[in-house]
Design a protein around this motif. Structure first.
Motif, PDB file in Angstrom:
ATOM      1  N   ARG A  88       0.785  -1.279  -0.152  1.00  0.00           N
ATOM      2  CA  ARG A  88       0.011   0.208   0.107  1.00  0.00           C
ATOM      3  C   ARG A  88       0.677   1.267  -0.045  1.00  0.00           C
ATOM      4  O   ARG A  88       0.466   2.237  -0.596  1.00  0.00           O
ATOM      5  CB  ARG A  88      -0.746   0.009   1.257  1.00  0.00           C
ATOM      6  N   GLU A  89       1.906   1.179   0.614  1.00  0.00           N
ATOM      7  CA  GLU A  89       2.712   2.325   0.816  1.00  0.00           C
ATOM      8  C   GLU A  89       3.400   2.841  -0.709  1.00  0.00           C
ATOM      9  O   GLU A  89       3.726   3.778  -0.929  1.00  0.00           O
ATOM     10  CB  GLU A  89       3.893   1.830   1.692  1.00  0.00           C
ATOM     11  N   PHE A  90       3.434   1.923  -1.745  1.00  0.00           N
ATOM     12  CA  PHE A  90       3.944   2.256  -2.926  1.00  0.00           C
ATOM     13  C   PHE A  90       2.831   3.209  -3.562  1.00  0.00           C
ATOM     14  O   PHE A  90       3.298   4.069  -4.071  1.00  0.00           O
ATOM     15  CB  PHE A  90       4.214   0.939  -3.677  1.00  0.00           C
ATOM     16  N   TRP A  91       1.872   2.799  -3.423  1.00  0.00           N
ATOM     17  CA  TRP A  91       0.736   3.829  -3.963  1.00  0.00           C
ATOM     18  C   TRP A  91       0.397   5.020  -3.127  1.00  0.00           C
ATOM     19  O   TRP A  91       0.282   6.176  -3.649  1.00  0.00           O
ATOM     20  CB  TRP A  91      -0.522   3.107  -4.132  1.00  0.00           C
ATOM     21  N   ASP A  92       0.882   4.857  -1.996  1.00  0.00           N
ATOM     22  CA  ASP A  92       0.647   6.258  -0.972  1.00  0.00           C
ATOM     23  C   ASP A  92       1.860   6.902  -1.492  1.00  0.00           C
ATOM     24  O   ASP A  92       1.829   8.183  -1.812  1.00  0.00           O
ATOM     25  CB  ASP A  92       0.868   5.898   0.570  1.00  0.00           C
ATOM     26  N   HIS A  93       3.127   6.394  -1.914  1.00  0.00           N
ATOM     27  CA  HIS A  93       4.177   7.144  -2.246  1.00  0.00           C
ATOM     28  C   HIS A  93       3.876   7.849  -3.782  1.00  0.00           C
ATOM     29  O   HIS A  93       4.239   9.113  -3.952  1.00  0.00           O
ATOM     30  CB  HIS A  93       5.321   6.419  -2.520  1.00  0.00           C
ATOM     31  N   GLU A  94       3.488   7.139  -4.685  1.00  0.00           N
ATOM     32  CA  GLU A  94       2.913   7.566  -5.937  1.00  0.00           C
ATOM     33  C   GLU A  94       2.254   8.737  -5.977  1.00  0.00           C
ATOM     34  O   GLU A  94       2.442   9.880  -6.678  1.00  0.00           O
ATOM     35  CB  GLU A  94       2.440   6.551  -6.833  1.00  0.00           C
ATOM     36  N   VAL A  95       0.876   8.851  -4.912  1.00  0.00           N
ATOM     37  CA  VAL A  95      -0.003   9.810  -4.918  1.00  0.00           C
ATOM     38  C   VAL A  95       0.976  11.129  -4.336  1.00  0.00           C
ATOM     39  O   VAL A  95       0.832  12.275  -4.844  1.00  0.00           O
ATOM     40  CB  VAL A  95      -0.951   9.543  -3.736  1.00  0.00           C
ATOM     41  N   LEU A  96       1.853  11.053  -3.243  1.00  0.00           N
ATOM     42  CA  LEU A  96       2.517  12.100  -2.853  1.00  0.00           C
ATOM     43  C   LEU A  96       3.426  12.639  -4.020  1.00  0.00           C
ATOM     44  O   LEU A  96       3.700  13.918  -3.960  1.00  0.00           O
ATOM     45  CB  LEU A  96       3.277  11.790  -1.649  1.00  0.00           C
ATOM     46  N   ALA A 137       2.451  17.158   6.808  1.00  0.00           N
ATOM     47  CA  ALA A 137       2.752  16.739   8.110  1.00  0.00           C
ATOM     48  C   ALA A 137       1.906  15.633   8.650  1.00  0.00           C
ATOM     49  O   ALA A 137       2.603  14.569   9.003  1.00  0.00           O
ATOM     50  CB  ALA A 137       2.195  17.894   9.201  1.00  0.00           C
ATOM     51  N   GLN A 138       0.771  15.289   8.062  1.00  0.00           N
ATOM     52  CA  GLN A 138       0.082  14.157   8.515  1.00  0.00           C
ATOM     53  C   GLN A 138       0.680  12.988   7.506  1.00  0.00           C
ATOM     54  O   GLN A 138       0.959  11.745   8.062  1.00  0.00           O
ATOM     55  CB  GLN A 138      -1.476  14.116   7.873  1.00  0.00           C
ATOM     56  N   ALA A 139       1.135  13.138   6.605  1.00  0.00           N
ATOM     57  CA  ALA A 139       1.752  12.187   5.571  1.00  0.00           C
ATOM     58  C   ALA A 139       3.008  11.703   5.943  1.00  0.00           C
ATOM     59  O   ALA A 139       3.630  10.620   6.071  1.00  0.00           O
ATOM     60  CB  ALA A 139       2.131  12.750   4.010  1.00  0.00           C
ATOM     61  N   ALA A 154       9.425  10.941  -3.630  1.00  0.00           N
ATOM     62  CA  ALA A 154       8.650  11.849  -3.362  1.00  0.00           C
ATOM     63  C   ALA A 154       9.019  13.005  -2.425  1.00  0.00           C
ATOM     64  O   ALA A 154       8.928  14.051  -2.305  1.00  0.00           O
ATOM     65  CB  ALA A 154       7.367  11.245  -2.461  1.00  0.00           C
ATOM     66  N   ASP A 155      10.034  12.672  -1.474  1.00  0.00           N
ATOM     67  CA  ASP A 155      10.896  13.659  -0.645  1.00  0.00           C
ATOM     68  C   ASP A 155      11.802  14.429  -1.460  1.00  0.00           C
ATOM     69  O   ASP A 155      11.798  15.757  -1.342  1.00  0.00           O
ATOM     70  CB  ASP A 155      11.643  12.966   0.246  1.00  0.00           C
ATOM     71  N   ILE A 156      12.506  13.844  -2.503  1.00  0.00           N
ATOM     72  CA  ILE A 156      13.271  14.661  -3.453  1.00  0.00           C
ATOM     73  C   ILE A 156      12.483  15.791  -4.195  1.00  0.00           C
ATOM     74  O   ILE A 156      12.835  16.673  -4.423  1.00  0.00           O
ATOM     75  CB  ILE A 156      14.000  13.784  -4.434  1.00  0.00           C
TER      76      ILE A 156
END
Length: 204
Positions: A88-96, A137-139, A154-156
Protein backbone atom coordinates in the motif's frame (compact mmCIF):
# COMPACT_ATOMS: atom_id res chain seq x y z
CA UNK A 1 26.28 9.94 -20.16
CA UNK A 2 23.21 11.91 -19.15
CA UNK A 3 23.28 15.61 -20.02
CA UNK A 4 21.42 17.82 -17.56
CA UNK A 5 20.36 21.35 -18.46
CA UNK A 6 20.27 23.00 -15.04
CA UNK A 7 18.87 26.42 -14.27
CA UNK A 8 20.33 28.18 -11.25
CA UNK A 9 18.17 27.92 -8.08
CA UNK A 10 15.74 25.51 -9.64
CA UNK A 11 14.16 22.09 -9.62
CA UNK A 12 17.27 20.78 -11.38
CA UNK A 13 18.77 20.19 -7.93
CA UNK A 14 16.29 17.33 -7.53
CA UNK A 15 17.91 15.56 -10.47
CA UNK A 16 21.42 16.06 -9.10
CA UNK A 17 20.27 14.66 -5.76
CA UNK A 18 18.97 11.43 -7.29
CA UNK A 19 22.03 11.06 -9.51
CA UNK A 20 24.25 11.43 -6.43
CA UNK A 21 22.22 8.79 -4.61
CA UNK A 22 22.63 6.47 -7.60
CA UNK A 23 26.37 7.11 -7.83
CA UNK A 24 25.98 8.49 -11.34
CA UNK A 25 27.64 11.51 -12.91
CA UNK A 26 26.23 13.73 -15.64
CA UNK A 27 27.31 16.34 -18.11
CA UNK A 28 25.79 19.41 -16.44
CA UNK A 29 25.15 22.55 -18.44
CA UNK A 30 24.38 25.47 -16.13
CA UNK A 31 22.15 28.44 -16.93
CA UNK A 32 22.23 31.58 -14.76
CA UNK A 33 19.00 33.41 -14.01
CA UNK A 34 18.40 36.89 -15.41
CA UNK A 35 18.25 40.01 -13.24
CA UNK A 36 14.47 39.51 -13.11
CA UNK A 37 15.08 35.94 -11.87
CA UNK A 38 13.81 34.42 -15.09
CA UNK A 39 15.35 31.65 -17.15
CA UNK A 40 17.69 32.88 -19.89
CA UNK A 41 16.76 32.78 -23.55
CA UNK A 42 19.35 30.04 -24.08
CA UNK A 43 17.05 27.50 -22.42
CA UNK A 44 14.45 28.12 -25.12
CA UNK A 45 16.90 26.58 -27.55
CA UNK A 46 16.87 23.40 -25.46
CA UNK A 47 13.12 23.14 -24.79
CA UNK A 48 10.33 25.07 -26.54
CA UNK A 49 9.03 26.31 -23.17
CA UNK A 50 12.47 27.24 -21.87
CA UNK A 51 12.11 24.68 -19.08
CA UNK A 52 14.60 23.30 -16.60
CA UNK A 53 15.43 20.64 -15.70
CA UNK A 54 15.77 18.88 -19.02
CA UNK A 55 17.89 15.80 -19.57
CA UNK A 56 19.24 14.27 -22.74
CA UNK A 57 20.16 10.61 -22.93
CA UNK A 58 21.20 8.95 -26.18
CA UNK A 59 19.02 11.23 -28.29
CA UNK A 60 16.08 11.15 -25.90
CA UNK A 61 15.07 14.47 -24.34
CA UNK A 62 12.93 14.53 -21.19
CA UNK A 63 11.52 17.49 -19.27
CA UNK A 64 9.41 17.62 -16.07
CA UNK A 65 11.32 16.71 -12.95
CA UNK A 66 8.92 13.95 -11.84
CA UNK A 67 9.29 12.19 -15.19
CA UNK A 68 13.06 12.68 -15.08
CA UNK A 69 13.30 11.14 -11.61
CA UNK A 70 11.19 8.16 -12.66
CA UNK A 71 13.25 7.78 -15.83
CA UNK A 72 16.56 7.81 -13.96
CA UNK A 73 15.32 5.25 -11.43
CA UNK A 74 14.27 2.98 -14.32
CA UNK A 75 17.40 3.72 -16.35
CA UNK A 76 19.71 2.61 -13.56
CA UNK A 77 17.54 -0.21 -12.23
CA UNK A 78 16.94 1.50 -8.90
CA UNK A 79 14.17 0.38 -6.58
CA UNK A 80 15.51 1.95 -3.38
CA UNK A 81 13.68 5.25 -3.84
CA UNK A 82 10.15 3.85 -3.71
CA UNK A 83 8.49 1.48 -1.25
CA UNK A 84 8.12 -2.12 -2.45
CA UNK A 85 5.70 -2.31 -5.37
CA UNK A 86 3.38 -4.87 -3.80
CA UNK A 87 2.56 -2.67 -0.81
CA UNK A 88 0.00 0.00 0.00
CA UNK A 89 2.92 2.31 0.77
CA UNK A 90 3.99 2.18 -2.87
CA UNK A 91 0.72 3.77 -3.99
CA UNK A 92 0.76 6.21 -1.08
CA UNK A 93 4.17 7.23 -2.37
CA UNK A 94 2.99 7.61 -5.96
CA UNK A 95 0.16 9.89 -4.83
CA UNK A 96 2.54 12.11 -2.87
CA UNK A 97 5.09 12.13 -5.68
CA UNK A 98 2.59 13.47 -8.21
CA UNK A 99 0.85 15.69 -5.63
CA UNK A 100 3.90 17.94 -5.34
CA UNK A 101 3.62 19.58 -8.75
CA UNK A 102 0.02 18.68 -9.57
CA UNK A 103 -1.52 20.25 -6.44
CA UNK A 104 0.96 21.66 -3.93
CA UNK A 105 3.21 23.83 -6.10
CA UNK A 106 0.47 26.16 -7.33
CA UNK A 107 -0.85 26.71 -3.79
CA UNK A 108 2.64 27.29 -2.38
CA UNK A 109 3.51 29.81 -5.09
CA UNK A 110 0.55 31.99 -4.09
CA UNK A 111 2.40 32.59 -0.81
CA UNK A 112 5.97 32.37 -2.12
CA UNK A 113 5.72 35.03 -4.83
CA UNK A 114 4.51 37.86 -2.52
CA UNK A 115 7.14 36.85 0.05
CA UNK A 116 9.91 37.27 -2.53
CA UNK A 117 8.71 40.87 -2.93
CA UNK A 118 8.73 41.42 0.82
CA UNK A 119 4.95 41.32 1.10
CA UNK A 120 2.84 39.11 3.35
CA UNK A 121 0.87 36.34 1.71
CA UNK A 122 -2.81 37.19 1.19
CA UNK A 123 -5.01 35.64 3.88
CA UNK A 124 -6.60 33.20 1.44
CA UNK A 125 -3.22 32.10 0.12
CA UNK A 126 -1.83 31.62 3.63
CA UNK A 127 -4.89 29.61 4.66
CA UNK A 128 -4.57 27.36 1.60
CA UNK A 129 -0.86 26.87 2.23
CA UNK A 130 -1.48 26.00 5.88
CA UNK A 131 -4.04 23.38 4.83
CA UNK A 132 -1.55 21.73 2.49
CA UNK A 133 1.29 21.85 5.02
CA UNK A 134 -0.99 20.17 7.55
CA UNK A 135 -1.70 17.47 4.95
CA UNK A 136 2.04 16.93 4.39
CA UNK A 137 2.67 16.84 8.14
CA UNK A 138 0.09 14.07 8.41
CA UNK A 139 1.80 12.19 5.58
CA UNK A 140 5.14 12.40 7.38
CA UNK A 141 3.69 10.49 10.30
CA UNK A 142 6.48 9.35 12.63
CA UNK A 143 9.08 10.64 10.17
CA UNK A 144 11.63 11.88 9.94
CA UNK A 145 10.93 11.62 6.19
CA UNK A 146 7.79 10.57 4.34
CA UNK A 147 8.56 6.86 4.54
CA UNK A 148 11.04 6.58 7.38
CA UNK A 149 14.74 7.39 7.37
CA UNK A 150 15.50 7.07 3.66
CA UNK A 151 14.65 9.72 1.07
CA UNK A 152 12.20 8.47 -1.55
CA UNK A 153 11.46 10.08 -4.93
CA UNK A 154 8.57 11.93 -3.29
CA UNK A 155 10.90 13.46 -0.71
CA UNK A 156 13.30 14.61 -3.42
CA UNK A 157 10.39 16.03 -5.41
CA UNK A 158 9.00 17.87 -2.39
CA UNK A 159 12.34 19.30 -1.29
CA UNK A 160 12.48 22.24 -3.72
CA UNK A 161 9.21 23.83 -2.62
CA UNK A 162 9.97 23.19 1.05
CA UNK A 163 13.36 24.86 0.55
CA UNK A 164 11.66 27.98 -0.83
CA UNK A 165 9.14 28.06 2.02
CA UNK A 166 11.94 27.70 4.58
CA UNK A 167 14.00 30.41 2.90
CA UNK A 168 11.03 32.80 3.14
CA UNK A 169 10.17 31.93 6.76
CA UNK A 170 6.84 30.41 5.77
CA UNK A 171 7.26 27.33 7.96
CA UNK A 172 7.17 29.13 11.31
CA UNK A 173 3.70 27.81 12.13
CA UNK A 174 4.55 24.28 11.04
CA UNK A 175 7.29 22.83 13.27
CA UNK A 176 6.82 19.31 11.90
CA UNK A 177 7.51 20.54 8.37
CA UNK A 178 10.49 22.55 9.64
CA UNK A 179 11.85 19.37 11.26
CA UNK A 180 11.24 17.52 7.99
CA UNK A 181 13.26 20.16 6.16
CA UNK A 182 16.10 19.73 8.65
CA UNK A 183 16.03 15.98 8.02
CA UNK A 184 16.07 16.48 4.24
CA UNK A 185 19.17 18.65 4.50
CA UNK A 186 21.05 15.82 6.20
CA UNK A 187 20.54 13.42 3.30
CA UNK A 188 23.82 12.58 1.51
CA UNK A 189 22.36 13.13 -1.96
CA UNK A 190 21.06 16.56 -1.00
CA UNK A 191 24.45 17.54 0.41
CA UNK A 192 26.22 16.32 -2.72
CA UNK A 193 23.82 18.19 -5.01
CA UNK A 194 24.36 21.46 -3.17
CA UNK A 195 28.11 21.03 -3.21
CA UNK A 196 27.92 20.51 -6.97
CA UNK A 197 25.52 23.26 -7.97
CA UNK A 198 24.76 25.54 -5.01
CA UNK A 199 21.58 26.00 -2.98
CA UNK A 200 18.06 25.22 -4.14
CA UNK A 201 16.65 28.52 -2.92
CA UNK A 202 18.20 31.89 -3.84
CA UNK A 203 20.17 33.75 -1.17
CA UNK A 204 18.66 36.67 0.72
Amino acid sequence: MITLHALEYSRATRVLWLLADLGQTCNRIDYPRSESFRAPEALSKVHPLGKSPVIEDDGLMIAESATILRYLAARYGDDSHTPPRDTREFWDHEVLFDYVEASFAEVALQAILPAFSGKPAPDAAKAALDKHLDYIAQAIGDGPLLFGDTAMLADIQLSYIIALLARLDLLADHPKIAAYWEALQKQPGYIAALRAAGPMAPPA
